[in-house]
Design a protein around this motif. Structure first.
Motif, PDB file in Angstrom:
ATOM      1  N   GLN A 364       0.848  -1.180   0.000  1.00 48.99           N
ATOM      2  CA  GLN A 364       0.000   0.000   0.000  1.00 48.99           C
ATOM      3  C   GLN A 364       0.893   1.242   0.000  1.00 48.99           C
ATOM      4  O   GLN A 364       2.018   1.219   0.502  1.00 48.99           O
ATOM      5  CB  GLN A 364      -0.939   0.023   1.209  1.00 48.99           C
ATOM      6  CG  GLN A 364      -0.245   0.245   2.538  1.00 48.99           C
ATOM      7  CD  GLN A 364      -1.197   0.496   3.687  1.00 48.99           C
ATOM      8  OE1 GLN A 364      -0.930   0.107   4.815  1.00 48.99           O
ATOM      9  NE2 GLN A 364      -2.311   1.155   3.426  1.00 48.99           N
ATOM     10  N   ILE A 365       0.386   2.323  -0.568  1.00 45.46           N
ATOM     11  CA  ILE A 365       1.095   3.603  -0.568  1.00 45.46           C
ATOM     12  C   ILE A 365       0.397   4.518   0.422  1.00 45.46           C
ATOM     13  O   ILE A 365      -0.813   4.720   0.343  1.00 45.46           O
ATOM     14  CB  ILE A 365       1.096   4.229  -1.970  1.00 45.46           C
ATOM     15  CG1 ILE A 365       1.803   3.305  -2.964  1.00 45.46           C
ATOM     16  CG2 ILE A 365       1.772   5.595  -1.944  1.00 45.46           C
ATOM     17  CD1 ILE A 365       1.727   3.771  -4.400  1.00 45.46           C
ATOM     18  N   VAL A 366       1.159   5.051   1.362  1.00 43.27           N
ATOM     19  CA  VAL A 366       0.591   5.952   2.362  1.00 43.27           C
ATOM     20  C   VAL A 366       1.300   7.292   2.292  1.00 43.27           C
ATOM     21  O   VAL A 366       2.479   7.372   1.923  1.00 43.27           O
ATOM     22  CB  VAL A 366       0.705   5.359   3.785  1.00 43.27           C
ATOM     23  CG1 VAL A 366      -0.114   4.091   3.903  1.00 43.27           C
ATOM     24  CG2 VAL A 366       2.161   5.096   4.149  1.00 43.27           C
ATOM     25  N   SER A 367       0.585   8.334   2.634  1.00 45.05           N
ATOM     26  CA  SER A 367       1.145   9.686   2.650  1.00 45.05           C
ATOM     27  C   SER A 367       1.567  10.025   4.066  1.00 45.05           C
ATOM     28  O   SER A 367       0.801   9.842   5.021  1.00 45.05           O
ATOM     29  CB  SER A 367       0.100  10.684   2.147  1.00 45.05           C
ATOM     30  OG  SER A 367       0.594  11.997   2.202  1.00 45.05           O
ATOM     31  N   SER A 368       2.792  10.496   4.211  1.00 43.66           N
ATOM     32  CA  SER A 368       3.301  10.863   5.527  1.00 43.66           C
ATOM     33  C   SER A 368       3.857  12.275   5.474  1.00 43.66           C
ATOM     34  O   SER A 368       3.917  12.894   4.403  1.00 43.66           O
ATOM     35  CB  SER A 368       4.405   9.886   5.964  1.00 43.66           C
ATOM     36  OG  SER A 368       5.589  10.114   5.228  1.00 43.66           O
ATOM     37  N   ALA A 369       4.261  12.778   6.627  1.00 44.23           N
ATOM     38  CA  ALA A 369       4.855  14.117   6.680  1.00 44.23           C
ATOM     39  C   ALA A 369       6.111  14.192   5.848  1.00 44.23           C
ATOM     40  O   ALA A 369       6.518  15.264   5.399  1.00 44.23           O
ATOM     41  CB  ALA A 369       5.150  14.484   8.138  1.00 44.23           C
ATOM     42  N   ASN A 370       6.742  13.029   5.626  1.00 45.22           N
ATOM     43  CA  ASN A 370       7.970  12.977   4.844  1.00 45.22           C
ATOM     44  C   ASN A 370       7.744  12.515   3.412  1.00 45.22           C
ATOM     45  O   ASN A 370       8.691  12.145   2.714  1.00 45.22           O
ATOM     46  CB  ASN A 370       8.978  12.054   5.530  1.00 45.22           C
ATOM     47  CG  ASN A 370       9.393  12.564   6.893  1.00 45.22           C
ATOM     48  OD1 ASN A 370       9.610  13.758   7.068  1.00 45.22           O
ATOM     49  ND2 ASN A 370       9.477  11.670   7.864  1.00 45.22           N
ATOM     50  N   GLY A 371       6.492  12.498   2.983  1.00 42.50           N
ATOM     51  CA  GLY A 371       6.201  12.087   1.615  1.00 42.50           C
ATOM     52  C   GLY A 371       5.539  10.721   1.564  1.00 42.50           C
ATOM     53  O   GLY A 371       5.073  10.186   2.581  1.00 42.50           O
ATOM     54  N   LEU A 372       5.509  10.139   0.383  1.00 43.25           N
ATOM     55  CA  LEU A 372       4.865   8.846   0.189  1.00 43.25           C
ATOM     56  C   LEU A 372       5.722   7.708   0.733  1.00 43.25           C
ATOM     57  O   LEU A 372       6.946   7.729   0.604  1.00 43.25           O
ATOM     58  CB  LEU A 372       4.596   8.608  -1.295  1.00 43.25           C
ATOM     59  CG  LEU A 372       3.669   9.604  -1.983  1.00 43.25           C
ATOM     60  CD1 LEU A 372       3.533   9.254  -3.454  1.00 43.25           C
ATOM     61  CD2 LEU A 372       2.315   9.637  -1.304  1.00 43.25           C
ATOM     62  N   LYS A 373       5.062   6.715   1.320  1.00 37.22           N
ATOM     63  CA  LYS A 373       5.745   5.524   1.811  1.00 37.22           C
ATOM     64  C   LYS A 373       5.002   4.288   1.326  1.00 37.22           C
ATOM     65  O   LYS A 373       3.801   4.320   1.098  1.00 37.22           O
ATOM     66  CB  LYS A 373       5.815   5.522   3.337  1.00 37.22           C
ATOM     67  CG  LYS A 373       6.731   6.591   3.909  1.00 37.22           C
ATOM     68  CD  LYS A 373       6.868   6.440   5.422  1.00 37.22           C
ATOM     69  CE  LYS A 373       7.860   7.458   5.977  1.00 37.22           C
ATOM     70  NZ  LYS A 373       8.023   7.305   7.449  1.00 37.22           N
ATOM     71  N   ARG A 374       5.732   3.194   1.188  1.00 38.09           N
ATOM     72  CA  ARG A 374       5.162   1.936   0.720  1.00 38.09           C
ATOM     73  C   ARG A 374       5.297   0.879   1.811  1.00 38.09           C
ATOM     74  O   ARG A 374       6.403   0.588   2.263  1.00 38.09           O
ATOM     75  CB  ARG A 374       5.869   1.486  -0.562  1.00 38.09           C
ATOM     76  CG  ARG A 374       5.683   2.463  -1.704  1.00 38.09           C
ATOM     77  CD  ARG A 374       6.811   2.369  -2.726  1.00 38.09           C
ATOM     78  NE  ARG A 374       6.761   3.525  -3.613  1.00 38.09           N
ATOM     79  CZ  ARG A 374       7.317   4.706  -3.359  1.00 38.09           C
ATOM     80  NH1 ARG A 374       7.961   4.890  -2.217  1.00 38.09           N
ATOM     81  NH2 ARG A 374       7.211   5.694  -4.217  1.00 38.09           N
ATOM     82  N   ASN A 375       4.173   0.324   2.212  1.00 39.27           N
ATOM     83  CA  ASN A 375       4.155  -0.685   3.265  1.00 39.27           C
ATOM     84  C   ASN A 375       3.806  -2.049   2.693  1.00 39.27           C
ATOM     85  O   ASN A 375       2.829  -2.188   1.960  1.00 39.27           O
ATOM     86  CB  ASN A 375       3.128  -0.314   4.336  1.00 39.27           C
ATOM     87  CG  ASN A 375       3.518   0.916   5.129  1.00 39.27           C
ATOM     88  OD1 ASN A 375       4.692   1.217   5.272  1.00 39.27           O
ATOM     89  ND2 ASN A 375       2.529   1.635   5.640  1.00 39.27           N
ATOM     90  N   ALA A 376       4.611  -3.045   3.034  1.00 40.47           N
ATOM     91  CA  ALA A 376       4.342  -4.417   2.604  1.00 40.47           C
ATOM     92  C   ALA A 376       3.083  -4.921   3.294  1.00 40.47           C
ATOM     93  O   ALA A 376       2.956  -4.844   4.514  1.00 40.47           O
ATOM     94  CB  ALA A 376       5.534  -5.309   2.957  1.00 40.47           C
ATOM     95  N   VAL A 377       2.139  -5.466   2.487  1.00 34.23           N
ATOM     96  CA  VAL A 377       0.871  -5.949   3.043  1.00 34.23           C
ATOM     97  C   VAL A 377       0.634  -7.411   2.702  1.00 34.23           C
ATOM     98  O   VAL A 377       0.332  -8.213   3.581  1.00 34.23           O
ATOM     99  CB  VAL A 377      -0.316  -5.108   2.538  1.00 34.23           C
ATOM    100  CG1 VAL A 377      -1.635  -5.667   3.082  1.00 34.23           C
ATOM    101  CG2 VAL A 377      -0.157  -3.649   2.954  1.00 34.23           C
ATOM    102  N   GLY A 378       0.734  -7.789   1.424  1.00 38.52           N
ATOM    103  CA  GLY A 378       0.312  -9.123   1.038  1.00 38.52           C
ATOM    104  C   GLY A 378       1.232  -9.844   0.079  1.00 38.52           C
ATOM    105  O   GLY A 378       2.056  -9.235  -0.606  1.00 38.52           O
ATOM    106  N   ILE A 379       1.077 -11.166   0.046  1.00 38.08           N
ATOM    107  CA  ILE A 379       1.720 -12.046  -0.923  1.00 38.08           C
ATOM    108  C   ILE A 379       0.636 -12.561  -1.868  1.00 38.08           C
ATOM    109  O   ILE A 379      -0.388 -13.102  -1.428  1.00 38.08           O
ATOM    110  CB  ILE A 379       2.408 -13.239  -0.225  1.00 38.08           C
ATOM    111  CG1 ILE A 379       3.623 -12.770   0.575  1.00 38.08           C
ATOM    112  CG2 ILE A 379       2.818 -14.311  -1.239  1.00 38.08           C
ATOM    113  CD1 ILE A 379       4.777 -12.235  -0.255  1.00 38.08           C
ATOM    114  N   ILE A 380       0.827 -12.385  -3.175  1.00 40.99           N
ATOM    115  CA  ILE A 380      -0.154 -12.833  -4.158  1.00 40.99           C
ATOM    116  C   ILE A 380      -0.300 -14.346  -4.071  1.00 40.99           C
ATOM    117  O   ILE A 380       0.683 -15.080  -4.147  1.00 40.99           O
ATOM    118  CB  ILE A 380       0.271 -12.412  -5.575  1.00 40.99           C
ATOM    119  CG1 ILE A 380       0.347 -10.885  -5.683  1.00 40.99           C
ATOM    120  CG2 ILE A 380      -0.702 -12.978  -6.612  1.00 40.99           C
ATOM    121  CD1 ILE A 380       0.949 -10.394  -6.983  1.00 40.99           C
TER     122      ILE A 380
END
Length: 428
Positions: A364-380
């Motif tokens: 998932q892509i999340v917006s933070s005070a330091n910009g966009l971040k990508r968090n690992a969520v799932g395995i296809i």
């Protein structure tokens, strides 16, 4: 007790290619260009920042660096211009006293931090030496100035077999030319090493990988570290292969290189660990055959309404997959009779994943005070059994056993797999 399968008609999406892989396979993966509008359709934002692997350069700094490079490229004292990886300044590599023209260009942008760094050798002399060697030595594949003007960098048409051969070639060229010459370890030109399809050295998520025994194809998921030893490894899907199965990558022809063997499996979450020896917290992104990768900044559990970006090695990057259900149970046969996962549906009904994408990353892509971040969520993990042959990336095939794709996908929790098997997700 564990919830039994409610996802009727779900099928695993490892792609069977038939037969094992020879040590020197003659035929590599089939290639097909992505749809013409693929990049437009998979951009998570109009800024294109998702494709960057370093911080964006400011417009003014970029304009000045471009102007310096274009205006002074033919100056005999100009080696190169560099924007630092931290994007905090420009470095101009120059031999001797700066010219008035160079100073005028710099002074036109007084707010941009810039440094003039002297070169050891005259760039014009190095260019002459390079042209001379390229014409008289048939073993040279490519040659050019080092960006800091300290010498030449050469790649050979045939890669050096060992360190001694590389050192001998460097010594021979340096003696012949009278300037420092470094010989790179790889051969030039490198056809497609370290791309999503040919991840020989980087070991990132989203790479195409092959079972050495069956020849089946899957996708690597996320870099992981063992909790106690911190040994580096790679997470992907358990249905791709049993413990002990060997996984490899193709180098573009004709060789396959071993990544490692499956060391552990979590059948409840369709997750497994390849003991790859090393891995990096990045994921291949953009098209199925891209050279673009992006950092992974954290991890998260799935929740309803969450948007997932899948990045399979056959389909490429596809965002817009909205989590519809969590704690979905399904089975994939064999010892995978009781899987807990989550279900996503693409918001526009477009195909998101398909055969060959199994094991790949979903973040998932999340917006933070330091910009966009990508968090690992799932395995296809899986798609509906009766999925069609309309696919993004590598084309589908309606024939039995052909590649099928779907806008509905089943994935399993990265955080749950890591906790079950004793690993954690490193971050960039």
């Amino acid at each position: 007790m564990r919830w039994r399968s409610t996802a009727v008609g779900v099928t695993a999406i490892a792609l069977s290619l038939g037969g094992g892989l020879a040590a020197n396979a003659a035929d590599g993966p089939a290639e097909a260009p992505p749809p013409a509008d693929a990049l437009a359709s998979i951009q998570p934002s109009s800024s294109g920042i998702e494709l960057l692997t370093l911080p964006p350069v400011s417009e003014e700094m970029s304009e000045l660096a471009s102007e310096l490079s274009g205006k002074h490229t033919d100056d005999p004292n100009f080696a190169s211009v560099e924007v630092t990886r931290k994007r905090d300044r420009i470095i101009v590599y120059w031999h001797g006293a700066p010219s008035r023209e160079l100073l005028d260009t710099i002074e036109s942008r007084p707010l941009v931090p810039i440094e003039i760094r002297p070169t050891q050798l005259a760039p014009s002399m190095l260019k002459g030496k390079a042209a001379s060697l390229a014409h008289k030595d048939a073993t040279v594949g490519s040659i050019g100035l080092k960006h800091d003007g300290s010498g030449l960098l050469v790649t050979l048409k045939e890669s050096p077999e060992n360190g001694w051969e590389k050192a001998a070639a460097s010594s021979r060229f340096s003696t012949s030319l009278g300037v420092p010459v470094e010989v790179a370890s790889d051969a030039a030109p490198v056809p497609a090493a370290n791309a999503r399809q040919f991840d020989v050295n980087y070991h990132l998520g989203g790479a195409r990988i092959y079972d050495r025994g069956s020849g089946g194809a899957c996708t690597s998921g996320f870099a992981v570290r063992q909790n106690i030893t911190s040994r580096e490894a790679m997470m992907f899907a358990a249905h791709c292969g049993p413990v002990g199965s060997q996984w490899s990558v193709y180098d573009g022809g004709p060789h396959y290189y071993i990544w490692g063997a499956v060391a552990a499996r979590d059948t409840y979450h369709d997750g497994a660990i390849i003991d790859s020896g090393w891995s990096q917290p990045y994921s291949w992104t953009a098209a199925w055959n891209s050279y673009v990768y992006t950092p992974i900044n954290g991890s998260a559990y799935p929740y309803v309404g969450q948007e997932i970006c899948y990045s399979g090695s056959f389909s490429g990057l596809k965002c817009g997959n909205i989590v519809q259900q969590v704690d979905v149970g399904y089975e994939l046969g064999g010892d995978l009779t009781d899987i807990k996962g989550f279900r996503t549906q693409h918001s526009n009904g477009e195909p998101a994943v398909g055969n060959g994408d199994s094991g790949g990353p979903g973040y998932q892509i999340v917006s933070s005070a330091n910009g966009l971040k990508r968090n690992a969520v799932g395995i296809i993990s899986a798609i509906p059994r009766e999925s069609g042959s309309s696919c993004q990336g590598v084309p589908g095939n309606s024939a039995p056993g052909g590649r099928k794709c779907s806008s509905t996908a089943y994935a399993t929790s990265v955080s749950s797999i890591a906790a079950s098997l004793g690993y954690y997700i490193p971050v960039w």
